[in-house]
Each structure stands twice: as C-alpha cells, then as structure tokens.
Enzyme design. Sequence first.
Site, PDB file in Angstrom:
ATOM      1  N   HIS A  21      58.904  27.137  21.413  1.00  0.00           N
ATOM      2  CA  HIS A  21      59.312  27.268  20.005  1.00  0.00           C
ATOM      3  C   HIS A  21      58.462  28.312  19.272  1.00  0.00           C
ATOM      4  CE1 HIS A  21      60.929  25.748  16.133  1.00  0.00           C
ATOM      5  NE2 HIS A  21      59.722  26.077  15.677  1.00  0.00           N
ATOM      6  N   GLU A  22      57.143  28.170  19.393  1.00  0.00           N
ATOM      7  CA  GLU A  22      56.253  29.088  18.690  1.00  0.00           C
ATOM      8  C   GLU A  22      56.320  30.500  19.281  1.00  0.00           C
ATOM      9  OE1 GLU A  22      55.176  28.162  15.965  1.00  0.00           O
ATOM     10  OE2 GLU A  22      55.478  26.009  16.194  1.00  0.00           O
ATOM     11  N   HIS A  25      58.988  32.469  17.440  1.00  0.00           N
ATOM     12  CA  HIS A  25      58.494  33.072  16.195  1.00  0.00           C
ATOM     13  C   HIS A  25      57.601  34.273  16.496  1.00  0.00           C
ATOM     14  CE1 HIS A  25      60.094  29.819  13.863  1.00  0.00           C
ATOM     15  NE2 HIS A  25      59.255  28.902  14.330  1.00  0.00           N
TER      16      HIS A  25
END
Length: 458
Positions: A21-22, A25
Amino acid sequence: MTVLWSILGFIIAIGVLVTIHEWGHYQAARWFNIKITHFSIGFGRPIWVKQGKETRFQIAMLPLGGYVRFADEAEGPVDEADLPRAFNRQSVYKRFIVVAAGPLINIVFAWALFSLIYMIGVSGLKPIFEHAQPDSALEQVLPKKEQAWLITEIDHHPVHTWRSVHERLLKALVADQTTIHLTLESLQSGEHYQIRELSLNALDLNNHKQSWLSALGFQPYAIPIAPVIGTVSENSPAHQAGLKAGDKILAINQSAIAEWQQLVEMVRQHPGQTIELSFERNGQPLTKSVTLNQITLKNGQTVGQLGVGAQRDSEAMAPFISTERYDFLSALELGALKTLELSEMSMVMLKKIVFGEAALENLSGPVSIAQFSGQALQTGLISFLSLLALLSLSLGILNLLPIPVLDGGHLVYYMVEAVKGSPVSEGTMLVGQKIGLFLIVGLTILALTNDILRIANG
C-alpha cells in the site's frame, strides 16, 4: 502454539499488505519528483532504520499500518530548495494520483495473487452428494433421490469443488436471491438434470453457526477411506492413549470399523465417554481404553473427538479431487473476474451493514485477522495466498471509502478542489478529520468487540 502461528501470520500478512500500500504512494510520488522524507511500516518507535539519499526507511513497533511522509508546508517548514517538490505545491491531479495509488495497488495486488493461485492450481473435493436430507429444500426438487449426483453449475457458473459451491451461495445471499439454479450430473447414468429453483429461504447470512449445505439438504458423499491413522493431534485423547500414525482401527466397543467415516461417526456418538479402541500396529492387534473429548459444533450439537486424521491415499482420493489450473492469460482473466466479483460483493455487503440489512457481527477486527492468518499459514501456500488476496482487496476498498482521514476522504477533497478551483478550507478539513477519526475509532472498537465475542463463544 496456535497463538504463535496467529502472531506470525498476522505480522507477515499485515507487513506485506502495508508495504504494498505505502509503496503505491511512494512510487507515484517518485514519478512526479515529490520529495519523500519517511517511509514507515508500522507506527510508534522505530525498531529498524535505514537512511536513504533523502528518504528515511523504517519499521516501527506497532504493525497496524504505516505511512509515507512528504515534504509539505502544511506539515512543517520546508527548505527553500525543496519547495518546488513539496506535496502541497503539486497540482491537484498529481496529488490525487499519489493518494489513489495506495489503495489501487492493493486491488491490483489482489488481482495478481488470484491470478497466481489459478496458475498454481486450486484443489478440492468435488461437489458430490449422495442424497438429500429429509424435509429439506433439496429433497423437494431432487429426482431419483437414491443415487449420487455431481453439481456442475450454479446459476450457470461452473463449480468444481464444495468451496466454489459455498462461494456461489454467498454471492446469491449477498445479492438477495431467494433461489438458485443447479445443474446436476448423475454419477450412475451420466445424465444431466436442471433444478431451476432451489429455495434459499432456509439460509441466514447473519447466522455464522449455520451450515449452509446442511440447511439446504446436501449430504456430501462419504468417500471410502481406510481407517488408518495419518496424524495425531498433540495433547488429544489419541495422543494420550499412545496412538500413532500408521495404526489401523479395527473396532470401537467391539463394533467393527471398515471405513474412516464409520470411525468418525462412532467417535461423534460418544462425547466425553470412555471407549474401547481395537487397532492393529505392525500386524499386531492391540486394545486401549480412550476417553474422548467433548466438543460443541457451530450448530450447537455436542460430539466426541479423538484427535486423529486419516492417512492420505492419493490414489484412492484422486477420483474425488478436482484441480483447477490455467495458463497465464486465462489465469489473468479469471483473476480479474474474481477481483471484480468480490469487490462488488464487498460493496453490497458494506451497504447492507450501513443500512442495517446485515448484522454488525459481520465486521472482523485484527484478532480475527490474526487467527485466520495463522490458520492459513499452517494450511498451506494456496490458503495463505487466498487470505492475502482477500485482505489486500478489502484494504484497497476500505481506503477508497469517502471517509476523512482515509485516502478516499482526501480524494473527495481533491475532487472538490478540482471543481471549485481552490482547496477545501482548513476549517472544513479539520471538522472532517474529527468526524472521520470518530467513525474509524468506532468501527475499530466494534470490530474488536466482535472478535472478543467470537472467542468467548468458541
């Protein structure tokens, strides 16, 4: 030992999903040359740190999430040289893409995992049943009740295992269907038969203790397996009595045992009782007295438990096992269909919970995730990958919800900004954050309460 497996499974699953997920980003920010100051897996005090050229990578003590931090004037002073790379100075479209990349990469990761599972191959018991249980919905519509049938399709979708049957039932219930269409194949004659409307009225989506197959009337085919012990559970009655893998069960209370299913039924009928167990070891007949455990099933029935598993006989089981395995392109297509189908089901289920059409008990928290992760890790690669895919998809969908403090809330702010031509006011954002935080904390407490109740109720 179970607790250790749960902790290990939870750390691996959450660690992988948060990292993915990170990274979404992080990678999107790199594409736009936005300065990234921190990349953290977990919250709290760091337990591992590595300083990159300009980004500090770390793993923190609390493995319940993570974050990517950018140079941002809203967060603190930014060096003058870095101002063009500050997050708050990027166009609204770039900020939108950076924030959306996290949940979207989780959904793409779920697709990749489902596709990988289809390429590796998924095995399970074929959905064969012998007859319908008396007074059931199935008995009312089943022809030639005294024979074995194979379920080949549900609602015109192929099914290959009992697991896929269960998934189709779940989809039908979530979609508020009252009936399903079955295609059956007779194992005796090979003829096909259509059951156009099998009533689902006996099923309850909110009753977690209900066996849907039993409620509909399915009696899965009892595969003839030799009564030879393959595994003995630690600290079980069998372990305490000294039973070992390879022992062949001959009789219980002097009643002859010819197949494994007979052993199971006899044990179930004597909860908490002491039985006389006759068995053969290395050609020598032996007899032992064994006091069985007493356990309560999901439906409330109390049964006996010996704590043994059958010896695997691949040759004997082969006719009853179905394996789905596909080439790369077919697996990608099926993985995409699975991802879309589960996404739709998740959104419908979420809507049902919000509007009171489904019980709040359907929410699970970190304790349940840890238990499922531990069980999946022990079961095997396919089980763990399946759970990882489901969790990744859930994480992606959850983060896209228009709730302030989640990625979806920020995306709503950016859409408003794109329409009105200026950012949402700080006052509005502050109020939104308080509301979002209240909702997230409330949902977390509710999910934890459900976890505790599940454990308390067994």
